[in-house]
Structure formats: C-alpha cells, structure tokens
Motif scaffolding. Sequence first.
Motif, PDB file in Angstrom:
ATOM      1  N   TYR A  86       0.870  -0.966  -0.164  1.00 48.06           N
ATOM      2  CA  TYR A  86       0.136  -0.344   0.306  1.00 48.06           C
ATOM      3  C   TYR A  86       1.029   1.337  -0.146  1.00 48.06           C
ATOM      4  CZ  TYR A  86      -3.384   3.367   1.609  1.00 48.06           C
ATOM      5  OH  TYR A  86      -3.900   4.726   1.782  1.00 48.06           O
ATOM      6  N   LYS A  87       1.715   0.889   0.709  1.00 48.93           N
ATOM      7  CA  LYS A  87       3.084   2.250   0.576  1.00 48.93           C
ATOM      8  C   LYS A  87       3.898   2.034   0.021  1.00 48.93           C
ATOM      9  CE  LYS A  87       1.364   4.516   4.152  1.00 48.93           C
ATOM     10  NZ  LYS A  87       0.493   5.821   4.529  1.00 48.93           N
ATOM     11  N   GLU A  88       3.804   1.390  -0.778  1.00 47.70           N
ATOM     12  CA  GLU A  88       4.499   1.316  -2.385  1.00 47.70           C
ATOM     13  C   GLU A  88       6.313   1.658  -0.930  1.00 47.70           C
ATOM     14  OE1 GLU A  88       4.430   3.655  -5.328  1.00 47.70           O
ATOM     15  OE2 GLU A  88       2.092   2.570  -5.585  1.00 47.70           O
ATOM     16  N   HIS A  89       6.461   0.722   0.251  1.00 46.59           N
ATOM     17  CA  HIS A  89       7.852   1.421   0.924  1.00 46.59           C
ATOM     18  C   HIS A  89       8.920  -0.090  -0.611  1.00 46.59           C
ATOM     19  CE1 HIS A  89      10.798   1.760   3.476  1.00 46.59           C
ATOM     20  NE2 HIS A  89      10.031   2.859   3.972  1.00 46.59           N
ATOM     21  N   LYS A  90      10.275  -0.002  -0.503  1.00 47.20           N
ATOM     22  CA  LYS A  90      10.512  -0.467  -1.359  1.00 47.20           C
ATOM     23  C   LYS A  90      11.278  -1.108   0.348  1.00 47.20           C
ATOM     24  CE  LYS A  90      12.625   1.168  -5.687  1.00 47.20           C
ATOM     25  NZ  LYS A  90      13.047   2.012  -6.511  1.00 47.20           N
ATOM     26  N   GLY A  91      12.448  -0.709   1.481  1.00 43.41           N
ATOM     27  CA  GLY A  91      12.670  -1.327   2.357  1.00 43.41           C
ATOM     28  C   GLY A  91      11.769  -2.287   3.335  1.00 43.41           C
ATOM     29  N   LEU A  92      10.768  -1.958   3.648  1.00 42.70           N
ATOM     30  CA  LEU A  92       9.515  -2.735   3.948  1.00 42.70           C
ATOM     31  C   LEU A  92       9.441  -4.310   2.523  1.00 42.70           C
ATOM     32  CD1 LEU A  92       6.809  -0.591   5.514  1.00 42.70           C
ATOM     33  CD2 LEU A  92       8.943  -2.386   6.497  1.00 42.70           C
ATOM     34  N   LEU A  93       9.750  -3.302   1.704  1.00 43.59           N
ATOM     35  CA  LEU A  93       8.874  -4.636   0.231  1.00 43.59           C
ATOM     36  C   LEU A  93       9.969  -6.148   0.386  1.00 43.59           C
ATOM     37  CD1 LEU A  93       7.820  -3.945  -2.402  1.00 43.59           C
ATOM     38  CD2 LEU A  93       6.363  -5.199  -0.814  1.00 43.59           C
ATOM     39  N   ARG A  94      11.105  -5.824   0.402  1.00 47.68           N
ATOM     40  CA  ARG A  94      12.735  -6.716   0.950  1.00 47.68           C
ATOM     41  C   ARG A  94      12.444  -7.016   2.394  1.00 47.68           C
ATOM     42  NH1 ARG A  94      15.740  -1.958  -0.287  1.00 47.68           N
ATOM     43  NH2 ARG A  94      16.247  -1.447  -2.872  1.00 47.68           N
ATOM     44  N   LEU A  95      12.253  -6.585   3.295  1.00 43.94           N
ATOM     45  CA  LEU A  95      11.849  -7.414   4.661  1.00 43.94           C
ATOM     46  C   LEU A  95      10.942  -8.187   4.571  1.00 43.94           C
ATOM     47  CD1 LEU A  95      12.541  -7.863   7.679  1.00 43.94           C
ATOM     48  CD2 LEU A  95      11.058  -6.196   8.019  1.00 43.94           C
ATOM     49  N   TYR A  96      10.275  -7.805   3.855  1.00 44.75           N
ATOM     50  CA  TYR A  96       8.810  -9.058   3.396  1.00 44.75           C
ATOM     51  C   TYR A  96       8.806 -10.313   2.385  1.00 44.75           C
ATOM     52  CZ  TYR A  96       4.037 -10.346   1.292  1.00 44.75           C
ATOM     53  OH  TYR A  96       3.074 -11.145   0.945  1.00 44.75           O
ATOM     54  N   PHE A  97       8.979 -10.077   2.125  1.00 46.80           N
ATOM     55  CA  PHE A  97      10.311 -10.858   0.720  1.00 46.80           C
ATOM     56  C   PHE A  97      11.063 -11.916   1.487  1.00 46.80           C
ATOM     57  CE2 PHE A  97       8.139  -8.731  -2.947  1.00 46.80           C
ATOM     58  CZ  PHE A  97       7.426  -9.461  -3.508  1.00 46.80           C
ATOM     59  N   MET A  98      11.895 -11.022   2.305  1.00 43.23           N
ATOM     60  CA  MET A  98      12.779 -11.714   2.895  1.00 43.23           C
ATOM     61  C   MET A  98      11.741 -13.013   3.927  1.00 43.23           C
ATOM     62  SD  MET A  98      16.072 -10.472   5.275  1.00 43.23           S
ATOM     63  CE  MET A  98      16.741  -9.510   3.958  1.00 43.23           C
ATOM     64  N   LEU A  99      11.068 -12.666   4.610  1.00 45.99           N
ATOM     65  CA  LEU A  99      10.040 -13.491   5.215  1.00 45.99           C
ATOM     66  C   LEU A  99       9.476 -13.903   4.635  1.00 45.99           C
ATOM     67  CD1 LEU A  99       8.938 -10.390   8.015  1.00 45.99           C
ATOM     68  CD2 LEU A  99      10.843 -12.078   8.501  1.00 45.99           C
ATOM     69  N   LEU A 100       9.251 -13.962   3.952  1.00 41.25           N
ATOM     70  CA  LEU A 100       8.443 -15.038   2.702  1.00 41.25           C
ATOM     71  C   LEU A 100       9.574 -16.021   2.299  1.00 41.25           C
ATOM     72  CD1 LEU A 100       5.703 -13.495   0.195  1.00 41.25           C
ATOM     73  CD2 LEU A 100       5.454 -14.729   2.722  1.00 41.25           C
TER      74      LEU A 100
END
Length: 226
Positions: A86-100
Amino acid sequence: MSDSKPFNEEKDTCGMVCLKYLLCVFNFIFILTGCGVFVVGIWILVQKADYLSLLASSTFAATAIILIITGVVVMATAILGCFSVYKEHKGLLRLYFMLLLIIFLLVTIAGVLAFIYQQQLSDELKWHLNNIMVENYNQPGQESVTQSVDKLQQEFHCCGSVNSTDWERSLYVQSSSAEGRKVPDSCCKTKTERCGIRTHPSNIYREVMGMIFTCCLYRSIKSDPY
C-alpha cells in the motif's frame, strides 16, 4: 531517492497496479492460512489436552505452541506485506519477501522431518501407549491417565495399542479390581458396567489405538480440524 520514499515513477503503470492487487489477494490468503494454523494450535491445546498425558514426551505438546507462534508470525508477515504494498515502500517490501523466504524454508524443513520421522513417531507412540496400559491404567494416582485412555478408546473406537490382547498384561486386568474384566469397559461398542468381561468381536472394538492416535495427532498438526 531514499528507500523511505515511495517510488512514484512506477505506481501509475498498469502492471504496477495489477501487481499491487495480486499481492493484496495473496496476502489475504496468507492471513487466512495464518489464522488456520493459529486455530489448529489452540484446538490441540484446548480440545485434545486430555491426550497430552499419553504422549511420550513434552515435545509433542510443544508442537501446539509452535503452531500458535507460527500462525502469529504468518499473519504478521501478511499484514506487513499489505502495508508495504500500500505504501510502496521498497525497504519494507525487501523485508517482507525475506520473511516469506524464511517461512517457506522452515515449512519445507518441517515437512521433510515429519515425513522422515513419521514411522518413528508411530512406533514410539505404540510402545508408550502399551506401557501406560500395562503399568498405569486404573492405578492409584493415575486417574488422569485412566480417563484419557478411556476417552481415547471410546472416541476413536479402538481397544489396545496393537490389539485387545495388549490388556492381558495390564496390572489392572490382573488385579481383583477388574472384577473379571479382560479389557476395560471403554473397549466395548456399547459401554455398560462390566461389559469388558466379554471380548468377542461383536462386543469390543478391534481397531488399533496406536495407529489411530498417531494418524489423529499427525492430521491435527498438518491440517485444520474443521
């Protein structure tokens, strides 16, 4: 442009919009999966607590706690994914995919270990259940074990760890308190007082407790009980 700022140059493209909706749908399914795992853990602790006294070690009881924690982690990861998309935040997206990736690896390892040690778990449960029936059933101070065995045999329509002859070595059956019973009354298809005197197949269950209990426990860990 820093990672904390949205990448506006891509957000209006058709592909980016489609990707955002796709990730939102995926995360919604991910949240439901996490809820399912969480509910299974709670279900094991609440509904199957009576059977924990029959398990060979506290490791199996800890499985329910692990499922609850896993469910919480999965739901938190999915919520993080929704927020980062939703925020289109690159840093959080990297963390998200790492957790996945970490969750995927852990689930894969757990599945492989469960497959490898399934037979060992079955054999250990059969051996432990047999010892419980022989040494602990209806003995002083073992009321919880006695109730758990009776409930297990009635609920899953079984008698004995391997078969009904397992009860022949039981301290209970060999004692005067059995009043001539060859198996506990909980082995009977229609439970009545002293029905365990008669061990004809028409009167008592013939299914194997150890196998049923192992399958039940294994299914409880892997799937939603509902």
